[in-house]
Design an enzyme around this catalytic site. Structure first.
Site, short mmCIF file in Angstrom:
data_model
loop_
_atom_site.label_atom_id
_atom_site.label_comp_id
_atom_site.label_asym_id
_atom_site.label_seq_id
_atom_site.Cartn_x
_atom_site.Cartn_y
_atom_site.Cartn_z
N GLU A 270 0.75 -1.24 0.08
CA GLU A 270 0.13 -0.10 0.08
C GLU A 270 0.63 1.26 0.00
O GLU A 270 2.01 1.29 0.72
CB GLU A 270 -0.86 0.12 1.23
CG GLU A 270 -2.01 -0.89 1.02
CD GLU A 270 -2.92 -0.96 2.37
OE1 GLU A 270 -2.38 -0.19 3.33
OE2 GLU A 270 -3.83 -1.67 2.23
N CYS B 19 3.26 8.29 1.97
CA CYS B 19 3.74 7.23 2.83
C CYS B 19 4.13 5.77 1.68
O CYS B 19 3.39 5.44 1.31
CB CYS B 19 2.91 6.92 3.65
SG CYS B 19 3.46 5.50 5.11
N CYS C 122 7.96 -7.90 6.34
CA CYS C 122 9.10 -7.33 6.93
C CYS C 122 9.84 -8.54 7.47
O CYS C 122 9.31 -9.34 8.30
CB CYS C 122 8.74 -6.32 7.80
SG CYS C 122 10.22 -5.43 9.11
N CYS D 213 8.76 -6.66 15.06
CA CYS D 213 7.93 -6.02 16.07
C CYS D 213 6.66 -6.46 16.55
O CYS D 213 5.73 -6.56 15.94
CB CYS D 213 8.13 -4.63 15.80
SG CYS D 213 9.75 -3.97 15.40
N CYS E 169 3.47 -4.64 15.57
CA CYS E 169 3.29 -4.26 14.28
C CYS E 169 2.53 -5.56 13.27
O CYS E 169 3.26 -6.29 13.37
CB CYS E 169 4.72 -3.76 13.76
SG CYS E 169 4.45 -3.40 12.03
N CYS F 85 -8.80 5.72 17.52
CA CYS F 85 -7.84 4.88 18.41
C CYS F 85 -8.72 3.87 19.17
O CYS F 85 -9.21 4.20 20.08
CB CYS F 85 -6.74 5.69 18.84
SG CYS F 85 -5.35 4.74 19.20
N1 SAH Z 1 10.30 -0.53 9.42
C1 SAH Z 1 10.42 1.01 9.95
C2 SAH Z 1 9.40 1.60 9.04
C3 SAH Z 1 8.08 1.22 8.85
S1 SAH Z 1 7.08 1.29 10.25
C4 SAH Z 1 10.19 1.28 11.33
O1 SAH Z 1 9.87 0.38 12.05
O2 SAH Z 1 10.56 2.48 11.61
C5 SAH Z 1 6.47 2.97 10.49
C6 SAH Z 1 6.25 3.34 11.82
O3 SAH Z 1 5.09 2.78 12.36
C7 SAH Z 1 7.25 2.74 12.88
O4 SAH Z 1 7.56 3.92 14.16
C8 SAH Z 1 6.47 1.56 13.45
O5 SAH Z 1 7.27 1.24 14.90
C9 SAH Z 1 5.17 2.09 13.45
N2 SAH Z 1 3.96 1.18 13.68
C10 SAH Z 1 4.01 -0.28 13.16
N3 SAH Z 1 3.10 -0.67 13.90
C11 SAH Z 1 1.91 0.21 14.21
C12 SAH Z 1 0.92 0.35 14.95
N4 SAH Z 1 0.00 -0.95 15.02
N5 SAH Z 1 0.41 1.41 15.44
C13 SAH Z 1 0.99 2.56 15.54
N6 SAH Z 1 2.26 2.60 14.74
C14 SAH Z 1 2.88 1.51 14.23
FE1 SF4 Z 2 9.03 -4.29 10.48
FE2 SF4 Z 2 9.25 -3.46 13.04
FE3 SF4 Z 2 9.00 -1.40 11.16
FE4 SF4 Z 2 6.86 -3.14 11.59
S1 SF4 Z 2 7.79 -1.72 12.98
S2 SF4 Z 2 7.74 -2.67 9.70
S3 SF4 Z 2 7.98 -5.14 11.97
S4 SF4 Z 2 10.74 -3.04 11.58
#
Ligand code: SAH
Ligand code: SF4
Length: 412
Positions: free
Chosen positions: A128, A141, A148, A152, A155, A387
């Site tokens: 997306e 974005c 990935c 995390c 995520c 939220c």
């Molecule tokens: N992988 C990279 C970039 C993509 S994620 C990173 O982790 O920075 C972009 C941002 O969204 C990151 O700060 C991530 O931690 C956050 N993020 C991921 N899942 C989320 C969620 N469910 N709610 C809010 N922020 C989220």
């Molecule tokens: Fe990957 Fe973590 Fe970023 Fe999600 S928040 S996209 S799992 S690095």
């Protein structure tokens, strides 16, 4: 990829990483979208354009691709008919295929793009790309991977098993699709009713690498793509308006500054290693102190060019006042911005978004320490209202909301 993932994972006990499962395979007629000048010259060489002519031809191709945004070789009217035919025979100017477009009442647009699998029998992938218009600016974005390799725990992307690195062409292609759909090329107009900046400038002004994937684990493609995007004779989005977000791939942070020169965002999310180990398992390999050291040394860092620290607000996990105070202490001395991101829940997650009052109190501490408190924008509030209510929403909608939220937090 510059990092030997397996070797490094071996020295960080408990840190498990998925390996990319698929490779990109060029179709019979590959697209020229996303190619650098040197790669365009090589493409011209492939179809027999003599070396002496290549520089001039590259300039023409570059202009038609990245200034004019043409979608066919036929439209390249300054290029001879014969050469257009030869190009057409061997290449395309295709962007990733758009399979769906959603437009929200506030003008946010989400495009679902289809990317080919490794071979035709494998299901294609989908990523997306989200556009967020605001007064005087439009932020896109962009995704860097399908899925990935990292996991995390909060995520949703991290739960996906399948991973493929996007090519530079597929990364630049997301921007091209967005500009196609928005009518953001010279001589074009936005679709009726579209919400776009009205200051007479371009509609896509900022890029955040905050879609799917970890951009610094697909470093070369992200770098090559962003260098094309930032080139001031083409798409020309300045490095100051491009942000790469990383969960903390320390060895590639310096490279990001040196080789791309864009803004850096770091997903911190916790102020203690024990908690960050859990939320962002990559922390077991590159703990907080090491990460902050890399941020402190980020090339080009000044008070006018700060690192953004992202902090996702997880109820009862990382949202106490003590956490807020520890956060500002931890970042002391680093030219920093802090973005508090309300957690966006997804089906099956064990986390909840912090209460609004908790977020406000947390942001007050951050604000009083001299950082702006970006969650307090009216539009942010709008989305914050959702939220905790997204659990019943479809996964796709929630992905859009998530990206919108992140990207908005980045540009406030
Ligand atoms: N992988 C990279 C970039 C993509 S994620 C990173 O982790 O920075 C972009 C941002 O969204 C990151 O700060 C991530 O931690 C956050 N993020 C991921 N899942 C989320 C969620 N469910 N709610 C809010 N922020 C989220
Ligand atoms: Fe990957 Fe973590 Fe970023 Fe999600 S928040 S996209 S799992 S690095």
């Amino acid at each position: 990829m510059s990092i030997n993932l397996e070797a490094e994972a071996a020295v960080a006990p408990g840190f498990v990483e998925k390996a990319p499962l698929e490779r990109y395979v060029d179709p019979d007629r590959p697209s020229l979208v996303g190619r650098s000048r040197a790669e365009l010259a090589a493409a011209l060489g492939e179809i027999g354009v003599p070396p002496a002519q290549r520089k001039m031809r590259v300039q023409q191709l570059w202009h038609w691709l990245y200034v004019r945004g043409v979608t066919s070789f036929d439209a390249m009217t300054s290029v001879s008919k014969e050469l257009r035919a030869e190009l057409e025979n061997r290449f395309t100017v295709a962007r990733p295929e758009m399979v769906a477009e959603q437009v929200s009442v506030d003008g946010t647009r989400k495009w679902l793009l289809r990317l080919p699998g490794e071979n035709p029998s494998v299901r294609p992938h989908e990523v997306e790309c989200v556009y967020i218009p605001e007064t005087g600016r439009g932020t896109l974005c962009v995704s860097s991977q399908v899925g990935c390799t990292l996991n995390c725990t909060f995520c949703h992307t991290g739960t996906q098993r399948l991973v493929r690195n996007l090519t530079a062409g597929e990364i630049v292609g997301q921007i091209m699709v967005a500009r196609d759909r928005l009518g953001d090329w010279p001589g074009e107009r936005p679709p009726d009713g579209a919400i776009v900046p009205t200051d007479g400038g371009r509609f896509v002004t900022n890029i955040v690498m905050m879609g799917m994937g970890e951009p610094l684990y697909n470093f070369e493609a992200v770098r090559d793509a962003l260098l094309v995007v930032a080139d001031n004779e083409g798409i020309a989005i300045s490095r100051r308006k491009i942000t790469v977000s990383t969960s903390g791939v320390v060895p590639n942070i310096k490279r990001t500054g040196d080789e791309i020169g864009v803004m850096l965002a770091v997903s911190l999310h916790a102020v203690r290693d024990d908690l960050r180990d859990e939320l962002v398992p990559l922390n077991r390999k590159y703990p907080i102190e090491m990460l902050l050291e890399a941020c402190r040394n980020y090339p080009g860092l000044t008070n006018a060019k700060r690192v953004t620290f992202e902090y996702v607000m997880l109820k009862g996990v990382n949202d106490s006042l003590a956490d807020a105070k520890a956060l500002v202490r931890l970042l002391a001395g680093i030219p920093a911005k802090i973005n508090l991101i309300p957690f966006n829940p997804w089906p099956g997650t064990r986390y909840e978004c912090s209460d609004w009052e908790t977020i406000e109190k947390f942001s007050e501490v951050v604000f009083n320490a001299g950082y702006s408190a970006p969650v307090r924008t009216p539009r942010g509030r709008d989305i914050l209202a959702a939220c905790g209510q997204l659990k019943s929403a479809t996964e796709k909608l929630s992905a859009r909301e998530r990206m919108t939220l992140r990207a908005m937090a980045m540009t406030d």
